[in-house]
Design a protein around this motif. Sequence first.
Motif, PDB file in Angstrom:
ATOM      1  N   ALA A   1       0.225   6.950  -0.521  1.00  0.00           N
ATOM      2  CA  ALA A   1      -1.166   7.178  -0.135  1.00  0.00           C
ATOM      3  C   ALA A   1      -1.673   8.440  -0.834  1.00  0.00           C
ATOM      4  CB  ALA A   1      -1.278   7.295   1.377  1.00  0.00           C
TER       5      ALA A   1
ATOM      6  N   SER B   1       5.477   3.184  -0.545  1.00  0.00           N
ATOM      7  CA  SER B   1       4.015   3.124  -0.528  1.00  0.00           C
ATOM      8  C   SER B   1       3.502   4.551  -0.685  1.00  0.00           C
ATOM      9  CB  SER B   1       3.514   2.492   0.772  1.00  0.00           C
ATOM     10  OG  SER B   1       3.862   3.307   1.876  1.00  0.00           O
TER      11      SER B   1
ATOM     12  N   ALA C   1       3.984   2.294   7.206  1.00  0.00           N
ATOM     13  CA  ALA C   1       4.503   1.251   6.320  1.00  0.00           C
ATOM     14  C   ALA C   1       5.450   0.345   7.100  1.00  0.00           C
ATOM     15  CB  ALA C   1       5.236   1.878   5.140  1.00  0.00           C
TER      16      ALA C   1
ATOM     17  N   CYS D   1      -6.378   0.841  -0.561  1.00  0.00           N
ATOM     18  CA  CYS D   1      -6.233  -0.252   0.413  1.00  0.00           C
ATOM     19  C   CYS D   1      -4.851  -0.163   1.043  1.00  0.00           C
ATOM     20  CB  CYS D   1      -6.429  -1.595  -0.280  1.00  0.00           C
ATOM     21  SG  CYS D   1      -6.067  -3.036   0.743  1.00  0.00           S
ATOM     22  N   ALA D   2      -4.809  -0.144   2.386  1.00  0.00           N
ATOM     23  CA  ALA D   2      -3.501  -0.118   3.068  1.00  0.00           C
ATOM     24  C   ALA D   2      -2.739  -1.417   2.806  1.00  0.00           C
ATOM     25  CB  ALA D   2      -3.696   0.098   4.565  1.00  0.00           C
ATOM     26  N   CYS D   3      -3.437  -2.542   2.836  1.00  0.00           N
ATOM     27  CA  CYS D   3      -2.887  -3.851   2.480  1.00  0.00           C
ATOM     28  C   CYS D   3      -1.461  -4.050   3.025  1.00  0.00           C
ATOM     29  CB  CYS D   3      -2.914  -4.043   0.973  1.00  0.00           C
ATOM     30  SG  CYS D   3      -4.563  -3.945   0.231  1.00  0.00           S
ATOM     31  N   PRO D   4      -1.255  -4.017   4.337  1.00  0.00           N
ATOM     32  CA  PRO D   4       0.108  -4.105   4.877  1.00  0.00           C
ATOM     33  C   PRO D   4       0.822  -5.412   4.529  1.00  0.00           C
ATOM     34  CG  PRO D   4      -1.550  -4.327   6.604  1.00  0.00           C
ATOM     35  CD  PRO D   4      -2.274  -3.901   5.386  1.00  0.00           C
TER      36      PRO D   4
ATOM     37  N   VAL E   1      -1.314   2.835  -2.269  1.00  0.00           N
ATOM     38  CA  VAL E   1      -2.154   2.312  -1.193  1.00  0.00           C
ATOM     39  C   VAL E   1      -3.277   3.298  -0.857  1.00  0.00           C
ATOM     40  CG1 VAL E   1      -0.321   0.891  -0.216  1.00  0.00           C
ATOM     41  CG2 VAL E   1      -0.558   3.272   0.523  1.00  0.00           C
ATOM     42  N   ASP E   2      -3.686   4.117  -1.839  1.00  0.00           N
ATOM     43  CA  ASP E   2      -4.750   5.090  -1.577  1.00  0.00           C
ATOM     44  C   ASP E   2      -6.113   4.442  -1.443  1.00  0.00           C
ATOM     45  OD1 ASP E   2      -4.499   4.341  -4.193  1.00  0.00           O
ATOM     46  OD2 ASP E   2      -4.883   6.318  -5.052  1.00  0.00           O
TER      47      ASP E   2
ATOM     48  N   ARG F   1       0.798   6.719   4.789  1.00  0.00           N
ATOM     49  CA  ARG F   1       0.297   5.713   5.718  1.00  0.00           C
ATOM     50  C   ARG F   1       1.474   4.969   6.352  1.00  0.00           C
ATOM     51  NH1 ARG F   1      -4.798   2.720   2.648  1.00  0.00           N
ATOM     52  NH2 ARG F   1      -6.415   4.195   3.318  1.00  0.00           N
TER      53      ARG F   1
ATOM     54  N   ALA G   1       7.303   5.513   3.219  1.00  0.00           N
ATOM     55  CA  ALA G   1       5.914   5.961   3.129  1.00  0.00           C
ATOM     56  C   ALA G   1       5.851   7.383   2.584  1.00  0.00           C
ATOM     57  CB  ALA G   1       5.245   5.884   4.502  1.00  0.00           C
TER      58      ALA G   1
END
Length: 220
Positions: free
Chosen positions: A154, A152, A161, A131-134, A128-129, A159, A167
């Motif tokens: 980063a 996830s 999560a 886009c965080a895209c939760p 997710v580096d 980030r 995370a």
Amino acid sequence: MGKADADGPGLPDLPPEWGRVVVPDDIAALADEAEQIRRELRRTAADQRRWRPPAAPVIVLIVAVLTTLAGLAAVTWPRASRTGPGATTPDPTPAQLTGRPLPALDLVDGGQSPVPLRGLLPVVVLLVDGCACPEQVAAAATAAPAGVTVVSVAAARPRAAPPGVRALADPAGGLRAFLHLPASQDGVTALLADRTGRITLVVPEVTSIADHHAELSRLG
């Protein structure tokens, strides 16, 4: 007038084959003969200084050395050009990464403590580096079978999560470098590895985790 006296007093006995010896009264009379002798001596010295070709064994040795050097040049020259700055190795595609072992990298948690990547198997890694895209991260956590770790990853720091997702971060960028894939602002990059550490799927940009339900189910 010179005196011819091969047998006269004051002269040593001379060989008879020399014939009659005439000694001139004036030494200058012998100048022409002296000059001729000097020319012959200079010519003899020049002939002695003239280069002589080497003997046959030396010629054979020189030819052998030149042949060896030419062979080495022929072998090494193409190799040097292939490994020069213009020669590059193509990056592996996601399909080519499938079946390879998961790299032995250390990620970090929120306290910057190392977390071995291979200690999370079987695992779904979501980078997710870019886009965080939760929503995509949450969907992956829901779709993953029981016993499969979802993380996830980063860049510098983990980030936030959703529940069920661990995370982590990869400050060194080792995982992204291993994949040879750029970060995307429109989606996450997914990597699946089974419990043996074998990579089973790499998706450069996930649009819907449901598209990979079969691969997820085989991780359990």
